[in-house]
Design an enzyme around this catalytic site. Sequence first.
Site, PDB file in Angstrom:
ATOM      1  N   GLY A  15      -2.587 -39.733  -0.158  1.00  0.00           N
ATOM      2  CA  GLY A  15      -3.167 -40.772  -1.022  1.00  0.00           C
ATOM      3  C   GLY A  15      -4.397 -40.251  -1.754  1.00  0.00           C
ATOM      4  N   ALA A  17      -4.732 -39.226  -4.845  1.00  0.00           N
ATOM      5  CA  ALA A  17      -4.743 -39.326  -6.309  1.00  0.00           C
ATOM      6  C   ALA A  17      -5.753 -40.335  -6.853  1.00  0.00           C
ATOM      7  CB  ALA A  17      -3.341 -39.676  -6.816  1.00  0.00           C
ATOM      8  N   GLN A  18      -6.218 -41.243  -6.006  1.00  0.00           N
ATOM      9  CA  GLN A  18      -7.176 -42.252  -6.492  1.00  0.00           C
ATOM     10  C   GLN A  18      -7.952 -42.847  -5.314  1.00  0.00           C
ATOM     11  OE1 GLN A  18      -4.253 -45.065  -8.215  1.00  0.00           O
ATOM     12  NE2 GLN A  18      -4.894 -46.540  -6.668  1.00  0.00           N
ATOM     13  N   ILE A  20     -10.325 -44.047  -2.357  1.00  0.00           N
ATOM     14  CA  ILE A  20     -11.062 -43.356  -1.290  1.00  0.00           C
ATOM     15  C   ILE A  20     -10.536 -41.921  -1.135  1.00  0.00           C
ATOM     16  CG2 ILE A  20     -11.559 -43.377   1.195  1.00  0.00           C
ATOM     17  CD1 ILE A  20     -11.213 -46.474   1.089  1.00  0.00           C
ATOM     18  N   ASP A  39       0.642 -37.226  -2.643  1.00  0.00           N
ATOM     19  CA  ASP A  39       0.631 -38.605  -3.149  1.00  0.00           C
ATOM     20  C   ASP A  39       1.910 -38.902  -3.918  1.00  0.00           C
ATOM     21  OD1 ASP A  39      -0.208 -41.073  -4.625  1.00  0.00           O
ATOM     22  OD2 ASP A  39      -2.171 -40.568  -3.823  1.00  0.00           O
ATOM     23  N   CYS A  65       4.847 -36.706  -2.999  1.00  0.00           N
ATOM     24  CA  CYS A  65       5.489 -36.996  -1.710  1.00  0.00           C
ATOM     25  C   CYS A  65       5.308 -38.469  -1.369  1.00  0.00           C
ATOM     26  CB  CYS A  65       4.816 -36.121  -0.641  1.00  0.00           C
ATOM     27  SG  CYS A  65       5.163 -36.578   1.059  1.00  0.00           S
ATOM     28  N   ASN A  93      -4.817 -40.804   4.771  1.00  0.00           N
ATOM     29  CA  ASN A  93      -5.518 -41.879   4.055  1.00  0.00           C
ATOM     30  C   ASN A  93      -4.578 -42.842   3.320  1.00  0.00           C
ATOM     31  OD1 ASN A  93      -7.774 -43.035   2.162  1.00  0.00           O
ATOM     32  ND2 ASN A  93      -6.317 -42.041   0.774  1.00  0.00           N
ATOM     33  N   TYR A 150      -1.216 -56.196   8.024  1.00  0.00           N
ATOM     34  CA  TYR A 150      -2.173 -55.151   7.605  1.00  0.00           C
ATOM     35  C   TYR A 150      -3.170 -54.886   8.737  1.00  0.00           C
ATOM     36  CZ  TYR A 150      -5.827 -52.765   4.891  1.00  0.00           C
ATOM     37  OH  TYR A 150      -6.758 -51.849   4.440  1.00  0.00           O
ATOM     38  N   VAL A 183     -13.892 -51.691  -0.165  1.00  0.00           N
ATOM     39  CA  VAL A 183     -14.336 -50.563  -0.987  1.00  0.00           C
ATOM     40  C   VAL A 183     -13.828 -50.808  -2.409  1.00  0.00           C
ATOM     41  CG1 VAL A 183     -14.210 -48.045  -1.260  1.00  0.00           C
ATOM     42  CG2 VAL A 183     -14.083 -49.056   1.042  1.00  0.00           C
TER      43      VAL A 183
HETATM   44  N1  NAI Z   1     -10.132 -50.500  -0.623  1.00  0.00           N
HETATM   45  C1  NAI Z   1     -10.524 -51.131   0.486  1.00  0.00           C
HETATM   46  O1  NAI Z   1     -11.189 -52.171   0.437  1.00  0.00           O
HETATM   47  C2  NAI Z   1     -10.175 -50.559   1.815  1.00  0.00           C
HETATM   48  C3  NAI Z   1      -9.199 -49.584   1.972  1.00  0.00           C
HETATM   49  N2  NAI Z   1      -8.902 -49.108   3.224  1.00  0.00           N
HETATM   50  C4  NAI Z   1      -7.875 -48.082   3.410  1.00  0.00           C
HETATM   51  O2  NAI Z   1      -8.216 -46.917   2.704  1.00  0.00           O
HETATM   52  C5  NAI Z   1      -7.040 -46.218   2.314  1.00  0.00           C
HETATM   53  C6  NAI Z   1      -7.097 -45.898   0.846  1.00  0.00           C
HETATM   54  O3  NAI Z   1      -7.166 -47.131   0.147  1.00  0.00           O
HETATM   55  P1  NAI Z   1      -7.674 -47.259  -1.368  1.00  0.00           P
HETATM   56  O4  NAI Z   1      -8.241 -45.976  -1.831  1.00  0.00           O
HETATM   57  O5  NAI Z   1      -8.452 -48.483  -1.447  1.00  0.00           O
HETATM   58  O6  NAI Z   1      -6.264 -47.540  -2.065  1.00  0.00           O
HETATM   59  P2  NAI Z   1      -5.698 -47.177  -3.508  1.00  0.00           P
HETATM   60  O7  NAI Z   1      -4.567 -48.111  -3.744  1.00  0.00           O
HETATM   61  O8  NAI Z   1      -6.781 -47.088  -4.509  1.00  0.00           O
HETATM   62  O9  NAI Z   1      -5.126 -45.681  -3.278  1.00  0.00           O
HETATM   63  C7  NAI Z   1      -4.100 -45.457  -2.369  1.00  0.00           C
HETATM   64  C8  NAI Z   1      -3.402 -44.138  -2.695  1.00  0.00           C
HETATM   65  O10 NAI Z   1      -2.332 -43.986  -1.754  1.00  0.00           O
HETATM   66  C9  NAI Z   1      -1.163 -43.603  -2.460  1.00  0.00           C
HETATM   67  N3  NAI Z   1       0.026 -44.052  -1.766  1.00  0.00           N
HETATM   68  C10 NAI Z   1       0.426 -45.332  -1.529  1.00  0.00           C
HETATM   69  N4  NAI Z   1       1.623 -45.341  -0.938  1.00  0.00           N
HETATM   70  C11 NAI Z   1       1.991 -44.049  -0.761  1.00  0.00           C
HETATM   71  C12 NAI Z   1       3.128 -43.414  -0.214  1.00  0.00           C
HETATM   72  N5  NAI Z   1       4.156 -44.118   0.267  1.00  0.00           N
HETATM   73  N6  NAI Z   1       3.162 -42.070  -0.196  1.00  0.00           N
HETATM   74  C13 NAI Z   1       2.153 -41.333  -0.713  1.00  0.00           C
HETATM   75  N7  NAI Z   1       1.064 -41.885  -1.257  1.00  0.00           N
HETATM   76  C14 NAI Z   1       0.983 -43.219  -1.286  1.00  0.00           C
HETATM   77  C15 NAI Z   1      -1.297 -44.293  -3.824  1.00  0.00           C
HETATM   78  O11 NAI Z   1      -0.461 -43.692  -4.789  1.00  0.00           O
HETATM   79  C16 NAI Z   1      -2.777 -44.130  -4.082  1.00  0.00           C
HETATM   80  O12 NAI Z   1      -3.052 -42.904  -4.739  1.00  0.00           O
HETATM   81  C17 NAI Z   1      -5.864 -47.110   2.722  1.00  0.00           C
HETATM   82  O13 NAI Z   1      -5.334 -46.660   3.935  1.00  0.00           O
HETATM   83  C18 NAI Z   1      -6.522 -48.479   2.886  1.00  0.00           C
HETATM   84  O14 NAI Z   1      -5.810 -49.301   3.779  1.00  0.00           O
HETATM   85  C19 NAI Z   1      -9.582 -49.523   4.327  1.00  0.00           C
HETATM   86  C20 NAI Z   1     -10.542 -50.477   4.209  1.00  0.00           C
HETATM   87  C21 NAI Z   1     -10.934 -51.065   2.957  1.00  0.00           C
HETATM   88  C1  LIG Z   2     -13.066 -57.609   7.965  1.00  0.00           C
HETATM   89  C2  LIG Z   2     -12.030 -57.312   6.905  1.00  0.00           C
HETATM   90  C3  LIG Z   2     -12.213 -55.986   6.278  1.00  0.00           C
HETATM   91  C4  LIG Z   2     -11.021 -55.635   5.451  1.00  0.00           C
HETATM   92  C5  LIG Z   2     -11.189 -54.312   4.773  1.00  0.00           C
HETATM   93  C6  LIG Z   2      -9.864 -53.943   4.184  1.00  0.00           C
HETATM   94  O1  LIG Z   2      -9.162 -53.076   4.687  1.00  0.00           O
HETATM   95  C7  LIG Z   2      -9.444 -54.716   3.074  1.00  0.00           C
HETATM   96  C8  LIG Z   2      -8.209 -54.609   2.655  1.00  0.00           C
HETATM   97  C9  LIG Z   2      -7.711 -55.535   1.672  1.00  0.00           C
HETATM   98  C10 LIG Z   2      -7.366 -54.786   0.416  1.00  0.00           C
HETATM   99  O2  LIG Z   2      -8.482 -54.511  -0.301  1.00  0.00           O
HETATM  100  C11 LIG Z   2      -6.422 -55.717  -0.281  1.00  0.00           C
HETATM  101  C12 LIG Z   2      -5.839 -56.543   0.815  1.00  0.00           C
HETATM  102  O3  LIG Z   2      -4.925 -57.322   0.693  1.00  0.00           O
HETATM  103  C13 LIG Z   2      -6.434 -56.174   2.108  1.00  0.00           C
HETATM  104  C14 LIG Z   2      -6.628 -57.288   3.086  1.00  0.00           C
HETATM  105  C15 LIG Z   2      -6.921 -58.615   2.421  1.00  0.00           C
HETATM  106  C16 LIG Z   2      -7.425 -59.628   3.385  1.00  0.00           C
HETATM  107  C17 LIG Z   2      -7.898 -60.841   2.630  1.00  0.00           C
HETATM  108  C18 LIG Z   2      -8.485 -61.865   3.554  1.00  0.00           C
HETATM  109  C19 LIG Z   2      -9.743 -62.475   3.050  1.00  0.00           C
HETATM  110  C20 LIG Z   2     -10.789 -62.528   4.138  1.00  0.00           C
HETATM  111  O4  LIG Z   2     -10.730 -63.461   4.938  1.00  0.00           O
HETATM  112  O5  LIG Z   2     -11.640 -61.621   4.218  1.00  0.00           O
END
Ligand code: NAI
Ligand SMILES: CCCCCC(=O)/C=C/[C@H]1[C@H](O)CC(=O)[C@@H]1CCCCCCC(=O)O
Length: 250
Positions: A15, A17-18, A20, A39, A65, A93, A150, A183
């Site tokens: 992951g 490409a964009q 985190i 990615d 991939c 990630n 999730y 994030v």
């Molecule tokens: N953005 C947020 O608020 C939070 C994100 N996370 C976690 O951080 C990680 C990264 O999330 P973000 O950067 O926000 O997401 P994002 O959607 O910006 O980036 C995710 C990346 O994963 C790639 N991806 C998705 N499915 C895939 C697959 N089947 N095979 C290969 N690559 C794939 C996408 O193409 C993309 O480049 C995730 O595991 C997410 O659950 C955790 C907490 C908060």
């Molecule tokens: C304590 C919660 C922290 C969640 C951090 C996280 O991984 C967020 C992921 C969201 C992503 O940005 C888009 C989503 O659908 C994920 C979960 C959404 C949950 C929404 C619920 C609203 C709330 O009660 O906070």
Amino acid sequence: MSTLDLSGRVALVTGGAQGIGLAIVQLLLEAGAKVALVDISPNLRETGQRLGRSFKPENVLCLTCDVTDSTSLRKSFEKVLSHYGSLDIVVNNAGIADEVNWDKMLHINLHAVIAGTYLALELMDPEKGGVIINVSSMSALYPVVYAPAYSASKKAVVTFTRCIKSAAEGANVRVNCICPYYVKTQMSQRGLDAMPEQFKNEILQNGLMDPEDAAKGIMELITDTSKNGTVLRASAKRGLSYHIFNDNTF
Ligand SMILES: NC(=O)C1=CN([C@@H]2O[C@H](COP(=O)(O)OP(=O)(O)OC[C@H]3O[C@@H](n4cnc5c(N)ncnc54)[C@H](O)[C@@H]3O)[C@@H](O)[C@H]2O)C=CC1
Ligand SMILES: CCCCCC(=O)/C=C/[C@H]1[C@H](O)CC(=O)[C@@H]1CCCCCCC(=O)O
């Protein structure tokens, strides 16, 4: 504190490409590592070319991939080893948030993290050692009722990471995970857009982290050689702090 010098080390980021993933790729490249972005994104090549222009092109490898395809995932890991001659750092990630397609989400958020961890343990050199970071979420520690599958996938990542620590030690590999609160990425933007105002306001009040700050947490877990089996919380409000589990009694 003993610090891992990343110069010349080889990292694989799923992951990458964009969001985190891209932020950690950039920090690793800045620290002198060679980095493979694994990615499914159609923007992967373009992102890789841009990174190649900013850093050394030979230090960037892009591998298209789908992490849920176990054959393709293995091929990607093996390609990194054959291309760079080593595999030292793996960041599992890639993730999605999709309660409707929860089965697919579990394959990406959990199965692929477990598969990536086992591949890393198989392919890292025990003489040299290595480090694996699994990206979980604060929803593992504070379950989100609107995102049950999730939250469950992310809780499982934490539990898997803590359990696999002992086996990984035998292979001279450290394994840690990070639990970010929201994030600023495309994933959170999509989530916030679909959310009732009440929840959105609460999240906005708490604040969203910049991806670079979440990536700094991942860098700490990679470079601080004392960190093994730890769970790092990351949020805009409270920064970085290690989660303490009170689970010594039954
Ligand atoms: N953005 C947020 O608020 C939070 C994100 N996370 C976690 O951080 C990680 C990264 O999330 P973000 O950067 O926000 O997401 P994002 O959607 O910006 O980036 C995710 C990346 O994963 C790639 N991806 C998705 N499915 C895939 C697959 N089947 N095979 C290969 N690559 C794939 C996408 O193409 C993309 O480049 C995730 O595991 C997410 O659950 C955790 C907490 C908060
Ligand atoms: C304590 C919660 C922290 C969640 C951090 C996280 O991984 C967020 C992921 C969201 C992503 O940005 C888009 C989503 O659908 C994920 C979960 C959404 C949950 C929404 C619920 C609203 C709330 O009660 O906070």
